[in-house]
Design a protein around this motif. Structure first.
Motif, short mmCIF file in Angstrom:
data_model
loop_
_atom_site.label_atom_id
_atom_site.label_comp_id
_atom_site.label_asym_id
_atom_site.label_seq_id
_atom_site.Cartn_x
_atom_site.Cartn_y
_atom_site.Cartn_z
N THR A 7 44.50 43.02 53.11
CA THR A 7 43.86 41.89 52.44
C THR A 7 44.71 41.39 51.27
N ARG A 8 45.61 42.25 50.77
CA ARG A 8 46.50 41.83 49.67
C ARG A 8 47.51 40.80 50.11
N LYS A 9 47.78 40.72 51.41
CA LYS A 9 48.78 39.79 51.93
C LYS A 9 48.21 38.39 52.20
N THR A 19 37.09 44.74 46.10
CA THR A 19 35.69 44.38 46.38
C THR A 19 35.50 42.87 46.43
N GLU A 20 36.21 42.15 45.58
CA GLU A 20 36.13 40.68 45.62
C GLU A 20 36.74 40.14 46.90
N ARG A 21 37.89 40.70 47.29
CA ARG A 21 38.54 40.25 48.54
C ARG A 21 37.64 40.51 49.74
N MET A 22 37.02 41.69 49.78
CA MET A 22 36.16 42.04 50.90
C MET A 22 34.92 41.14 50.95
#
Length: 100
Positions: A7-9, A19-22
């Motif tokens: 998710t960092r990419k 948690t925000e990305r998810m």
């Protein structure tokens, strides 16, 4: 379609916490149209069904249990990148504007 392993990419989500990305990706996957959700769920089933078939064969061959465990361990490595890649199209408009 670009495949995102992490998710960092994903463009626009690099500076956010996990948690925000998810949470953002979960909301984006809920916005996916039904045909894409169906395709994703069929792909998940194609990975999970062999596990149950192998579990049925455990009485004949104990190595089937090892293969079933291996498939279960590889499940997130196969399914999550596909889910991330399919959800990226439906990220909130603000994040998509940041990418352009």
């Amino acid at each position: 379609m670009k495949i995102y392993i992490s998710t960092r990419k994903i463009p626009g989500l690099q500076n956010l916490t996990l948690t925000e990305r998810m949470a953002i990706l979960e909301a984006a996957s809920k916005n996916m149209p039904i045909p894409q959700k169906t395709i994703l769920n069929i792909l998940k089933l194609l990975v999970i069904v062999p596990v149950f078939v192998l579990l049925l064969k455990v009485s004949e061959n104990w190595w089937a249990l090892a293969w079933a465990v291996l498939i279960l361990l590889l499940y997130p490595l196969v399914v999550k990148p596909l889910q991330y890649s399919m959800s990226v199209q439906y990220l909130p408009k603000q994040i998509n504007k940041d990418n352009e």
